[in-house]
Design a protein around this motif. Structure first.
Motif, mmCIF file in Angstrom:
data_model
loop_
_atom_site.group_PDB
_atom_site.id
_atom_site.type_symbol
_atom_site.label_atom_id
_atom_site.label_comp_id
_atom_site.label_asym_id
_atom_site.label_seq_id
_atom_site.Cartn_x
_atom_site.Cartn_y
_atom_site.Cartn_z
ATOM 1 N N GLY A 1 -1.240 11.431 2.346
ATOM 2 C CA GLY A 1 -2.354 12.186 2.919
ATOM 3 C C GLY A 1 -3.526 12.362 1.977
ATOM 4 N N THR A 2 -3.403 11.875 0.738
ATOM 5 C CA THR A 2 -4.525 11.941 -0.193
ATOM 6 C C THR A 2 -5.652 11.067 0.354
ATOM 7 O OG1 THR A 2 -3.045 12.230 -2.080
ATOM 8 C CG2 THR A 2 -5.269 11.433 -2.561
ATOM 9 N N PRO A 3 -6.865 11.601 0.450
ATOM 10 C CA PRO A 3 -7.966 10.787 0.974
ATOM 11 C C PRO A 3 -8.337 9.663 0.003
ATOM 12 C CG PRO A 3 -8.789 12.890 0.196
ATOM 13 C CD PRO A 3 -7.289 12.944 0.089
ATOM 14 N N VAL A 4 -8.486 8.471 0.532
ATOM 15 C CA VAL A 4 -8.863 7.307 -0.268
ATOM 16 C C VAL A 4 -9.943 6.533 0.467
ATOM 17 C CG1 VAL A 4 -6.582 7.092 -1.332
ATOM 18 C CG2 VAL A 4 -7.105 5.786 0.716
ATOM 19 N N THR A 5 -10.637 5.704 -0.293
ATOM 20 C CA THR A 5 -11.573 4.744 0.291
ATOM 21 C C THR A 5 -11.172 3.366 -0.192
ATOM 22 O OG1 THR A 5 -13.365 6.358 0.321
ATOM 23 C CG2 THR A 5 -13.989 4.038 0.495
ATOM 24 N N LEU A 6 -10.971 2.457 0.754
ATOM 25 C CA LEU A 6 -10.604 1.083 0.441
ATOM 26 C C LEU A 6 -11.787 0.188 0.756
ATOM 27 C CD1 LEU A 6 -8.453 -1.126 -0.222
ATOM 28 C CD2 LEU A 6 -7.947 -1.142 2.232
ATOM 29 N N ARG A 7 -12.150 -0.663 -0.191
ATOM 30 C CA ARG A 7 -13.212 -1.639 0.013
ATOM 31 C C ARG A 7 -12.625 -3.026 -0.232
ATOM 32 N NH1 ARG A 7 -15.137 2.326 -3.056
ATOM 33 N NH2 ARG A 7 -16.818 3.601 -2.233
ATOM 34 N N VAL A 8 -12.901 -3.936 0.686
ATOM 35 C CA VAL A 8 -12.494 -5.329 0.524
ATOM 36 C C VAL A 8 -13.744 -6.158 0.695
ATOM 37 C CG1 VAL A 8 -11.076 -7.217 1.404
ATOM 38 C CG2 VAL A 8 -10.199 -4.866 1.468
ATOM 39 N N SER A 9 -14.064 -6.946 -0.304
ATOM 40 C CA SER A 9 -15.242 -7.802 -0.192
ATOM 41 C C SER A 9 -14.837 -9.217 -0.580
ATOM 42 C CB SER A 9 -16.388 -7.300 -1.077
ATOM 43 O OG SER A 9 -15.998 -7.211 -2.424
ATOM 44 N N GLY A 10 -15.337 -10.172 0.167
ATOM 45 C CA GLY A 10 -15.028 -11.556 -0.119
ATOM 46 C C GLY A 10 -16.295 -12.340 -0.360
ATOM 47 N N ARG A 11 -16.236 -13.220 -1.323
ATOM 48 C CA ARG A 11 -17.339 -14.116 -1.623
ATOM 49 C C ARG A 11 -16.751 -15.495 -1.854
ATOM 50 N NH1 ARG A 11 -19.747 -10.205 -6.105
ATOM 51 N NH2 ARG A 11 -17.643 -10.517 -6.777
ATOM 52 N N ALA A 12 -17.618 -16.447 -2.024
ATOM 53 C CA ALA A 12 -17.146 -17.817 -2.246
ATOM 54 C C ALA A 12 -16.319 -17.932 -3.525
ATOM 55 C CB ALA A 12 -18.328 -18.770 -2.295
ATOM 56 N N THR A 13 -16.567 -17.063 -4.494
ATOM 57 C CA THR A 13 -15.867 -17.181 -5.768
ATOM 58 C C THR A 13 -14.633 -16.312 -5.898
ATOM 59 O OG1 THR A 13 -17.332 -15.523 -6.733
ATOM 60 C CG2 THR A 13 -17.938 -17.854 -7.030
ATOM 61 N N ARG A 14 -14.558 -15.169 -5.179
ATOM 62 C CA ARG A 14 -13.360 -14.330 -5.243
ATOM 63 C C ARG A 14 -13.385 -13.204 -4.221
ATOM 64 N NH1 ARG A 14 -13.731 -13.137 -11.426
ATOM 65 N NH2 ARG A 14 -13.388 -15.308 -11.116
ATOM 66 N N THR A 15 -12.203 -12.668 -3.949
ATOM 67 C CA THR A 15 -12.042 -11.505 -3.083
ATOM 68 C C THR A 15 -11.785 -10.313 -3.980
ATOM 69 O OG1 THR A 15 -11.129 -12.808 -1.279
ATOM 70 C CG2 THR A 15 -10.650 -10.460 -1.256
ATOM 71 N N ARG A 16 -12.469 -9.211 -3.717
ATOM 72 C CA ARG A 16 -12.297 -8.001 -4.516
ATOM 73 C C ARG A 16 -11.755 -6.885 -3.627
ATOM 74 N NH1 ARG A 16 -14.549 -6.085 -9.583
ATOM 75 N NH2 ARG A 16 -14.658 -3.810 -9.574
ATOM 76 N N VAL A 17 -10.729 -6.214 -4.114
ATOM 77 C CA VAL A 17 -10.133 -5.064 -3.449
ATOM 78 C C VAL A 17 -10.350 -3.864 -4.357
ATOM 79 C CG1 VAL A 17 -7.974 -4.018 -2.652
ATOM 80 C CG2 VAL A 17 -8.356 -6.480 -2.337
ATOM 81 N N GLU A 18 -10.878 -2.773 -3.801
ATOM 82 C CA GLU A 18 -11.099 -1.548 -4.571
ATOM 83 C C GLU A 18 -10.504 -0.380 -3.795
ATOM 84 O OE1 GLU A 18 -15.331 -1.200 -4.814
ATOM 85 O OE2 GLU A 18 -15.501 -2.749 -6.349
ATOM 86 N N LEU A 19 -9.754 0.469 -4.467
ATOM 87 C CA LEU A 19 -9.210 1.673 -3.845
ATOM 88 C C LEU A 19 -9.637 2.865 -4.692
ATOM 89 C CD1 LEU A 19 -7.280 2.537 -1.471
ATOM 90 C CD2 LEU A 19 -5.646 2.975 -3.299
ATOM 91 N N THR A 20 -10.411 3.756 -4.085
ATOM 92 C CA THR A 20 -10.906 4.942 -4.769
ATOM 93 C C THR A 20 -10.118 6.152 -4.299
ATOM 94 O OG1 THR A 20 -13.118 3.975 -4.900
ATOM 95 C CG2 THR A 20 -12.962 6.351 -5.213
ATOM 96 N N ASP A 21 -9.648 6.950 -5.262
ATOM 97 C CA ASP A 21 -8.937 8.188 -4.936
ATOM 98 C C ASP A 21 -9.563 9.351 -5.710
ATOM 99 O OD1 ASP A 21 -7.378 8.939 -7.424
ATOM 100 O OD2 ASP A 21 -6.478 6.976 -7.089
ATOM 101 N N PRO A 22 -9.232 10.596 -5.324
ATOM 102 C CA PRO A 22 -9.910 11.750 -5.894
ATOM 103 C C PRO A 22 -9.362 12.277 -7.219
ATOM 104 C CG PRO A 22 -8.441 12.469 -4.158
ATOM 105 C CD PRO A 22 -8.386 10.962 -4.192
#
Length: 124
Positions: free
Chosen positions: A41-62
């Motif tokens: 239940g901890t609030p998080v923000t997940l970002r997934v971004s893809g580009r021609a060179t790589r995919t980036r996953v970011e998870l931010t927590d408080p």
């Protein structure tokens, strides 16, 4: 595994529009760390971004204090392998300190997703 993890894995796969086992694995492990160390239940923000060179996953927590650490585990330990899995499939990973938060991120090779814009998934 808490209910939110498979739902987020499905959302990531739908967003990327193709099989993405390594991206989903990284998302699962990052979420599992938050659940284990900060609680379900901890609030998080997940970002997934893809580009021609790589995919980036970011998870931010408080919680800026609960930093993940790669560790060695024995065959008899039942946990502690998540970051080892992430480290094995990602090109690189790290932690970025924010104001009252932290972001754990990883980058995967371009074979894991096509060019995409950033997806944001916020829970809480």
């Amino acid at each position: 595994m808490p209910k939110a993890v498979p739902e987020v894995r499905r959302a990531v796969r739908e967003y990327l529009g193709e099989p993405c086992a390594d991206v989903q694995l990284c998302v699962s492990e990052l979420l599992a760390n938050v659940i284990t160390h900060l609680g379900e239940g901890t609030p998080v923000t997940l970002r997934v971004s893809g580009r021609a060179t790589r995919t980036r996953v970011e998870l931010t927590d408080p919680d800026p204090r609960a930093w993940p650490a790669l560790r060695r585990v024995t065959d008899t330990e039942e946990s502690g392998r998540g970051l080892a899995l992430l480290d094995a499939v990602a090109l690189r990973w790290g932690v970025t300190q924010g104001a009252g938060c932290k972001t754990v991120w990883c980058e995967l090779d371009p074979g894991h997703s096509p060019d995409r814009r950033v997806a944001l998934i916020t829970g809480g």
